[in-house]
Design a protein around this motif. Structure first.
Motif, PDB file in Angstrom:
ATOM      1  N   PRO A   3       0.625  -1.019  -0.189  1.00  0.00           N
ATOM      2  CA  PRO A   3       0.169   0.186   0.280  1.00  0.00           C
ATOM      3  C   PRO A   3       0.768   1.227  -0.037  1.00  0.00           C
ATOM      4  CG  PRO A   3      -1.007  -1.381   1.391  1.00  0.00           C
ATOM      5  CD  PRO A   3       0.698  -2.252   0.786  1.00  0.00           C
ATOM      6  N   GLY A   4       0.510   2.471  -0.496  1.00  0.00           N
ATOM      7  CA  GLY A   4       0.796   3.567  -0.394  1.00  0.00           C
ATOM      8  C   GLY A   4       2.278   3.783  -1.976  1.00  0.00           C
ATOM      9  N   THR A   5       2.397   2.204  -2.148  1.00  0.00           N
ATOM     10  CA  THR A   5       3.651   2.285  -3.689  1.00  0.00           C
ATOM     11  C   THR A   5       2.913   2.661  -5.060  1.00  0.00           C
ATOM     12  OG1 THR A   5       4.790   0.669  -2.148  1.00  0.00           O
ATOM     13  CG2 THR A   5       4.807   0.980  -5.282  1.00  0.00           C
ATOM     14  N   THR A   6       3.175   3.634  -5.602  1.00  0.00           N
ATOM     15  CA  THR A   6       2.454   3.858  -6.917  1.00  0.00           C
ATOM     16  C   THR A   6       3.872   2.574  -8.057  1.00  0.00           C
ATOM     17  OG1 THR A   6       2.153   5.825  -6.487  1.00  0.00           O
ATOM     18  CG2 THR A   6       1.873   5.079  -9.248  1.00  0.00           C
ATOM     19  N   TYR A   7       2.893   1.457  -8.695  1.00  0.00           N
ATOM     20  CA  TYR A   7       3.185   1.012  -9.731  1.00  0.00           C
ATOM     21  C   TYR A   7       3.084   1.528 -11.148  1.00  0.00           C
ATOM     22  CZ  TYR A   7       3.340  -2.416  -6.182  1.00  0.00           C
ATOM     23  OH  TYR A   7       3.881  -3.052  -4.745  1.00  0.00           O
ATOM     24  N   GLU A   8       4.103   1.039 -12.390  1.00  0.00           N
ATOM     25  CA  GLU A   8       3.487   1.477 -13.446  1.00  0.00           C
ATOM     26  C   GLU A   8       3.968   0.082 -14.547  1.00  0.00           C
ATOM     27  OE1 GLU A   8       6.473   4.335 -14.494  1.00  0.00           O
ATOM     28  OE2 GLU A   8       6.446   5.614 -13.298  1.00  0.00           O
ATOM     29  N   GLY A   9       3.167   0.548 -15.893  1.00  0.00           N
ATOM     30  CA  GLY A   9       2.403  -0.785 -16.467  1.00  0.00           C
ATOM     31  C   GLY A   9       1.336  -0.238 -17.367  1.00  0.00           C
ATOM     32  N   ASP A  10       1.342  -1.529 -18.382  1.00  0.00           N
ATOM     33  CA  ASP A  10       0.605  -1.629 -19.553  1.00  0.00           C
ATOM     34  C   ASP A  10      -0.838  -1.915 -18.660  1.00  0.00           C
ATOM     35  OD1 ASP A  10       1.882  -0.170 -21.124  1.00  0.00           O
ATOM     36  OD2 ASP A  10       2.119  -1.406 -21.968  1.00  0.00           O
ATOM     37  N   ALA A  11      -1.983  -1.010 -19.024  1.00  0.00           N
ATOM     38  CA  ALA A  11      -3.469  -1.984 -18.929  1.00  0.00           C
ATOM     39  C   ALA A  11      -3.089  -2.516 -20.537  1.00  0.00           C
ATOM     40  CB  ALA A  11      -4.691  -1.020 -18.391  1.00  0.00           C
ATOM     41  N   THR A  12      -4.234  -3.815 -20.206  1.00  0.00           N
ATOM     42  CA  THR A  12      -4.864  -4.472 -21.294  1.00  0.00           C
ATOM     43  C   THR A  12      -6.374  -4.634 -21.046  1.00  0.00           C
ATOM     44  OG1 THR A  12      -3.759  -6.360 -20.945  1.00  0.00           O
ATOM     45  CG2 THR A  12      -3.083  -5.485 -23.003  1.00  0.00           C
ATOM     46  N   HIS A  13      -6.789  -5.838 -21.675  1.00  0.00           N
ATOM     47  CA  HIS A  13      -8.263  -5.729 -21.565  1.00  0.00           C
ATOM     48  C   HIS A  13      -8.771  -7.067 -21.719  1.00  0.00           C
ATOM     49  CE1 HIS A  13     -10.152  -5.086 -25.101  1.00  0.00           C
ATOM     50  NE2 HIS A  13      -9.792  -4.057 -25.393  1.00  0.00           N
ATOM     51  N   TYR A  14      -9.519  -8.012 -21.422  1.00  0.00           N
ATOM     52  CA  TYR A  14     -10.016  -9.593 -21.708  1.00  0.00           C
ATOM     53  C   TYR A  14     -11.480  -9.135 -21.339  1.00  0.00           C
ATOM     54  CZ  TYR A  14      -9.939 -10.778 -16.624  1.00  0.00           C
ATOM     55  OH  TYR A  14     -10.265 -11.005 -15.345  1.00  0.00           O
ATOM     56  N   ASP A  15     -12.672 -10.439 -22.149  1.00  0.00           N
ATOM     57  CA  ASP A  15     -13.095 -10.359 -21.995  1.00  0.00           C
ATOM     58  C   ASP A  15     -13.450 -11.664 -20.481  1.00  0.00           C
ATOM     59  OD1 ASP A  15     -16.243 -11.350 -21.941  1.00  0.00           O
ATOM     60  OD2 ASP A  15     -16.349 -12.568 -23.829  1.00  0.00           O
ATOM     61  N   ALA A  16     -14.381 -10.496 -18.730  1.00  0.00           N
ATOM     62  CA  ALA A  16     -14.108 -11.660 -18.130  1.00  0.00           C
ATOM     63  C   ALA A  16     -15.498 -12.358 -17.911  1.00  0.00           C
ATOM     64  CB  ALA A  16     -13.887 -10.880 -16.975  1.00  0.00           C
ATOM     65  N   ALA A  17     -16.301 -12.491 -18.516  1.00  0.00           N
ATOM     66  CA  ALA A  17     -17.229 -13.454 -18.249  1.00  0.00           C
ATOM     67  C   ALA A  17     -18.491 -13.300 -17.617  1.00  0.00           C
ATOM     68  CB  ALA A  17     -16.894 -14.542 -18.884  1.00  0.00           C
ATOM     69  N   ASP A  18     -18.185 -14.096 -16.221  1.00  0.00           N
ATOM     70  CA  ASP A  18     -18.756 -13.802 -15.181  1.00  0.00           C
ATOM     71  C   ASP A  18     -18.551 -13.653 -14.669  1.00  0.00           C
ATOM     72  OD1 ASP A  18     -17.950 -15.960 -14.694  1.00  0.00           O
ATOM     73  OD2 ASP A  18     -19.546 -17.113 -14.243  1.00  0.00           O
ATOM     74  N   GLY A  19     -16.762 -13.087 -14.363  1.00  0.00           N
ATOM     75  CA  GLY A  19     -15.630 -12.121 -13.142  1.00  0.00           C
ATOM     76  C   GLY A  19     -15.111 -13.313 -12.076  1.00  0.00           C
ATOM     77  N   ASN A  20     -15.693 -15.101 -12.270  1.00  0.00           N
ATOM     78  CA  ASN A  20     -14.831 -16.166 -11.142  1.00  0.00           C
ATOM     79  C   ASN A  20     -13.816 -15.737 -12.640  1.00  0.00           C
ATOM     80  OD1 ASN A  20     -14.690 -18.096 -10.170  1.00  0.00           O
ATOM     81  ND2 ASN A  20     -15.727 -19.386 -10.630  1.00  0.00           N
ATOM     82  N   GLY A  21     -13.100 -16.077 -11.652  1.00  0.00           N
ATOM     83  CA  GLY A  21     -11.381 -16.745 -12.050  1.00  0.00           C
ATOM     84  C   GLY A  21     -10.527 -17.166 -10.641  1.00  0.00           C
ATOM     85  N   ALA A  22      -9.028 -17.360 -11.144  1.00  0.00           N
ATOM     86  CA  ALA A  22      -8.372 -18.149 -10.350  1.00  0.00           C
ATOM     87  C   ALA A  22      -7.966 -18.326  -8.895  1.00  0.00           C
ATOM     88  CB  ALA A  22      -6.524 -17.568 -10.856  1.00  0.00           C
ATOM     89  N   CYS A  23      -9.296 -16.552  -8.980  1.00  0.00           N
ATOM     90  CA  CYS A  23      -9.113 -16.354  -7.514  1.00  0.00           C
ATOM     91  C   CYS A  23     -10.467 -17.449  -6.270  1.00  0.00           C
ATOM     92  CB  CYS A  23      -9.266 -14.628  -7.212  1.00  0.00           C
ATOM     93  SG  CYS A  23      -8.376 -14.401  -7.504  1.00  0.00           S
ATOM     94  N   SER A  24     -11.427 -17.485  -7.083  1.00  0.00           N
ATOM     95  CA  SER A  24     -12.148 -18.771  -6.901  1.00  0.00           C
ATOM     96  C   SER A  24     -13.529 -18.072  -6.308  1.00  0.00           C
ATOM     97  CB  SER A  24     -11.521 -20.200  -6.459  1.00  0.00           C
ATOM     98  OG  SER A  24     -11.093 -20.862  -6.922  1.00  0.00           O
ATOM     99  N   PHE A  25     -13.638 -16.083  -6.892  1.00  0.00           N
ATOM    100  CA  PHE A  25     -13.975 -15.702  -6.090  1.00  0.00           C
ATOM    101  C   PHE A  25     -15.473 -15.980  -7.205  1.00  0.00           C
ATOM    102  CE2 PHE A  25     -11.536 -12.634  -5.460  1.00  0.00           C
ATOM    103  CZ  PHE A  25     -11.453 -12.827  -4.041  1.00  0.00           C
ATOM    104  N   ARG A  26     -17.196 -16.246  -6.597  1.00  0.00           N
ATOM    105  CA  ARG A  26     -18.100 -16.409  -6.773  1.00  0.00           C
ATOM    106  C   ARG A  26     -18.722 -15.830  -8.438  1.00  0.00           C
ATOM    107  NH1 ARG A  26     -22.343 -18.233  -2.105  1.00  0.00           N
ATOM    108  NH2 ARG A  26     -20.835 -20.608  -2.211  1.00  0.00           N
ATOM    109  N   PRO A  27     -19.427 -16.121  -9.557  1.00  0.00           N
ATOM    110  CA  PRO A  27     -18.936 -14.888  -9.809  1.00  0.00           C
ATOM    111  C   PRO A  27     -19.816 -14.043  -9.921  1.00  0.00           C
ATOM    112  CG  PRO A  27     -19.927 -17.686 -11.024  1.00  0.00           C
ATOM    113  CD  PRO A  27     -19.882 -17.251 -10.073  1.00  0.00           C
TER     114      PRO A  27
END
Length: 122
Positions: A3-27
């Protein structure tokens, strides 16, 4: 990530479908989400974190980490849902430079633990 650190990089995008992913949160209907590059994902340590993303044009969006973006995602890179990317820039651009930082989310929600199907008692 710190927290408090600013990071730099590029942003891309993807079709996240229902929002579920590797973190195993619910849709979810909340599509302000991001797939974090493997380095900053920290072997799922970033799951659920809130991240403030700022574009060079001054626009910003707060997203929640729900997934990992595998190689070729570089350290610092974020793969935003199409909806979150559209808050920053026209998705037709495909890739934009951003800065981002970890936020501490304000929540009064109850925290719960979800076990992924196939988990053992250990």
């Amino acid at each position: 990530m710190s927290p408090g650190t600013t990071y730099e990089g590029d942003a891309t995008h993807y079709d996240a479908a229902d929002g579920n992913g590797a973190c195993s949160f619910r849709p979810s209907d909340d599509m302000m989400i991001v797939a974090m590059n493997e380095t900053d994902y920290e072997t799922a340590g970033a799951c659920g974190a809130s991240v403030l993303v700022r574009a060079a044009n001054g626009r910003s969006v707060t997203v929640r980490v729900t997934n990992v973006c595998p190689l070729p995602c570089a350290p610092g890179q974020l793969d935003l849902s199409k909806q979150a990317f559209a808050e920053l820039a026209d998705p037709m651009l495909g890739r934009i430079p951003v800065t981002w930082s970890l936020l501490s989310p304000d929540t009064a929600d109850t925290i719960s633990i979800r076990y992924k199907g196939g988990s053992s008692q250990w």
